[in-house]
Design a protein around this motif. Structure first.
Motif, mmCIF file in Angstrom:
data_model
loop_
_atom_site.group_PDB
_atom_site.id
_atom_site.type_symbol
_atom_site.label_atom_id
_atom_site.label_comp_id
_atom_site.label_asym_id
_atom_site.label_seq_id
_atom_site.Cartn_x
_atom_site.Cartn_y
_atom_site.Cartn_z
ATOM 1 N N TYR A 140 75.819 11.749 39.270
ATOM 2 C CA TYR A 140 75.416 12.703 38.250
ATOM 3 C C TYR A 140 75.953 12.384 36.857
ATOM 4 O O TYR A 140 75.260 12.583 35.865
ATOM 5 N N ILE A 141 77.184 11.917 36.763
ATOM 6 C CA ILE A 141 77.710 11.606 35.428
ATOM 7 C C ILE A 141 76.952 10.428 34.831
ATOM 8 O O ILE A 141 76.514 10.470 33.680
ATOM 9 N N GLY A 142 76.780 9.360 35.601
ATOM 10 C CA GLY A 142 75.973 8.226 35.126
ATOM 11 C C GLY A 142 74.561 8.687 34.843
ATOM 12 O O GLY A 142 74.046 8.556 33.728
ATOM 13 N N GLY A 143 73.915 9.205 35.879
ATOM 14 C CA GLY A 143 72.641 9.885 35.710
ATOM 15 C C GLY A 143 71.414 9.025 35.512
ATOM 16 O O GLY A 143 70.295 9.533 35.529
ATOM 17 N N HIS A 144 71.570 7.720 35.326
ATOM 18 C CA HIS A 144 70.420 6.874 35.016
ATOM 19 C C HIS A 144 70.292 5.678 35.966
ATOM 20 O O HIS A 144 69.534 4.746 35.703
ATOM 21 N N SER A 145 71.061 5.698 37.056
ATOM 22 C CA SER A 145 70.983 4.646 38.085
ATOM 23 C C SER A 145 71.242 3.249 37.525
ATOM 24 O O SER A 145 70.633 2.276 37.965
ATOM 25 N N ASP A 146 72.157 3.160 36.533
ATOM 26 C CA ASP A 146 72.425 1.846 35.960
ATOM 27 C C ASP A 146 73.913 1.521 35.877
ATOM 28 O O ASP A 146 74.301 0.557 35.215
ATOM 29 N N ILE A 147 74.767 2.329 36.533
ATOM 30 C CA ILE A 147 76.196 2.006 36.565
ATOM 31 C C ILE A 147 76.773 2.335 37.935
ATOM 32 O O ILE A 147 76.205 3.110 38.702
ATOM 33 N N MET A 148 77.921 1.700 38.226
ATOM 34 C CA MET A 148 78.790 2.093 39.339
ATOM 35 C C MET A 148 80.077 2.584 38.699
ATOM 36 O O MET A 148 80.670 1.891 37.863
ATOM 37 N N PHE A 149 80.520 3.794 39.083
ATOM 38 C CA PHE A 149 81.631 4.396 38.345
ATOM 39 C C PHE A 149 82.292 5.466 39.201
ATOM 40 O O PHE A 149 81.634 6.128 40.014
ATOM 41 N N GLY A 150 83.594 5.653 39.036
ATOM 42 C CA GLY A 150 84.316 6.695 39.754
ATOM 43 C C GLY A 150 85.390 7.302 38.879
ATOM 44 O O GLY A 150 85.898 6.643 37.957
ATOM 45 N N THR A 151 85.724 8.560 39.139
ATOM 46 C CA THR A 151 86.793 9.220 38.390
ATOM 47 C C THR A 151 87.804 9.842 39.352
ATOM 48 O O THR A 151 87.455 10.282 40.442
ATOM 49 N N ILE A 152 89.062 9.871 38.931
ATOM 50 C CA ILE A 152 90.150 10.490 39.684
ATOM 51 C C ILE A 152 90.867 11.440 38.736
ATOM 52 O O ILE A 152 91.550 11.006 37.800
ATOM 53 N N SER A 153 90.685 12.735 38.929
ATOM 54 C CA SER A 153 91.320 13.745 38.081
ATOM 55 C C SER A 153 92.451 14.398 38.859
ATOM 56 O O SER A 153 92.265 14.819 40.003
ATOM 57 N N ALA A 154 93.616 14.499 38.252
ATOM 58 C CA ALA A 154 94.788 15.018 38.964
ATOM 59 C C ALA A 154 95.530 16.043 38.126
ATOM 60 O O ALA A 154 95.499 16.013 36.887
ATOM 61 N N ASN A 155 96.210 16.947 38.821
ATOM 62 C CA ASN A 155 97.044 17.931 38.129
ATOM 63 C C ASN A 155 98.386 17.298 37.751
ATOM 64 O O ASN A 155 98.649 16.125 38.047
ATOM 65 N N ALA A 156 99.242 18.100 37.114
ATOM 66 C CA ALA A 156 100.517 17.567 36.620
ATOM 67 C C ALA A 156 101.408 17.076 37.747
ATOM 68 O O ALA A 156 102.194 16.131 37.570
ATOM 69 N N ARG A 157 101.289 17.673 38.918
ATOM 70 C CA ARG A 157 102.103 17.254 40.060
ATOM 71 C C ARG A 157 101.768 15.838 40.498
ATOM 72 O O ARG A 157 102.664 15.050 40.828
ATOM 73 N N CYS A 158 100.488 15.487 40.501
ATOM 74 C CA CYS A 158 100.054 14.219 41.106
ATOM 75 C C CYS A 158 99.653 13.138 40.107
ATOM 76 O O CYS A 158 99.521 11.977 40.499
ATOM 77 N N TRP A 159 99.443 13.507 38.846
ATOM 78 C CA TRP A 159 98.961 12.502 37.902
ATOM 79 C C TRP A 159 99.890 11.294 37.756
ATOM 80 O O TRP A 159 99.412 10.158 37.727
ATOM 81 N N PRO A 160 101.210 11.455 37.667
ATOM 82 C CA PRO A 160 102.056 10.260 37.549
ATOM 83 C C PRO A 160 101.878 9.280 38.706
ATOM 84 O O PRO A 160 101.874 8.064 38.496
#
Length: 259
Positions: A140-160
């Motif tokens: 959905y973020i790419g939305g145009h079937s032309d990329i491979m992509f991933g995101t990792i969002s973390a809170n303050a406990r786990c981000w480091p």
């Protein structure tokens, strides 16, 4: 505001959704740990848990995605992590994430959610008690079937921990893909609103067809309910016997007869 809302302390970028999943699991687990994974998880996630993680001494248990607070009975004594989905892969069960997160945190576990289908527009995982939220931004973020992509969002406990693991593992998304992902974010809300309308319309149409035994849609009960959901994905189970399905695999042109 970060990608997954005010509870988000940082976002890591990965070259694919699967890379985001595997990087996260490698970041929070160690030999001897016990991992709980919902039984409707993305199949490559299951393969990674049963393959590489098993060889590294991590035990994985798969639980009913509708277990809710009952997940407390599945925990073992050793350090643990828990992974779920906002909506199940292909079968689209909707888990009680706050109840699961509460039970997991009472045991000191890290809670991970795959938020690909809903995106933060329709589901704020971190606001529901999740520690790390993953997206296959290819979709959905790419939305145009032309990329491979991933995101990792973390809170303050786990981000480091996530930030350190990304650096140590050499996980890196290409600059062109980042540019195209930013392009996709500009139209994400418009596209998901249309996905929602189109998906619900199709679900209602399929639910009235005699050829269809059951419609699996994250916004639906039985009958279809008009509940907000981001996904335009619509699996439909044909009303065919097992023997007929076997014949149809050999001859795809065969029509599915009504029961």
């Amino acid at each position: 505001m970060a990608l997954e809302g005010p509870q988000c302390a940082g976002v890591g970028l990965a070259p694919s959704g699967l890379s985001a999943i595997t990087t996260t699991l490698l970041a929070v687990l160690k030999s001897g740990d016990h991992l709980l994974v919902c039984d409707n998880a993305y199949r490559p996630t299951r393969n990674f848990c049963n393959g590489l993680l098993a060889r590294y001494g991590v035990e994985t248990t798969y639980y009913d995605p509708l277990i809710g607070a009952g997940i407390a009975e599945v925990f073992q004594t050793q350090h643990q992590g828990g992974a779920g989905r906002g909506a199940g892969s292909q079968s689209f069960e909707m888990p009680d994430i706050p109840a699961i997160a509460s039970a997991a945190h009472a045991r000191g576990a890290v809670v991970i959610d795959d938020n690909t289908w809903a995106t933060p527009l329709f589901h704020r995982s971190l606001d529901q008690g999740v520690d790390i939220s993953i997206q296959a931004a290819t979709k959905y973020i790419g939305g145009h079937s032309d990329i491979m992509f991933g995101t990792i969002s973390a809170n303050a406990r786990c981000w480091p921990t996530i930030a350190e693991s990304i650096r140590l593992l050499g996980v890196c998304a290409g600059p062109d893909d980042v540019f195209l992902a930013i392009r996709g974010l500009r139209t994400l809300a418009v596209r998901l609103a249309q996905h929602y309308r189109s998906g619900l319309e199709m679900a209602r149409w399929f639910s009235g067809r005699s050829e269809v035994a059951r419609v699996l849609h994250p916004a639906s009960g039985e009958p279809i309910q008009a509940t907000r959901s981001g996904s335009g994905i619509l699996p439909a189970r044909p009303a065919c016997s097992a023997s007929f399905s076997s014949q149809r695999r050999r001859n795809p042109s065969m029509p599915c007869s009504t029961p």
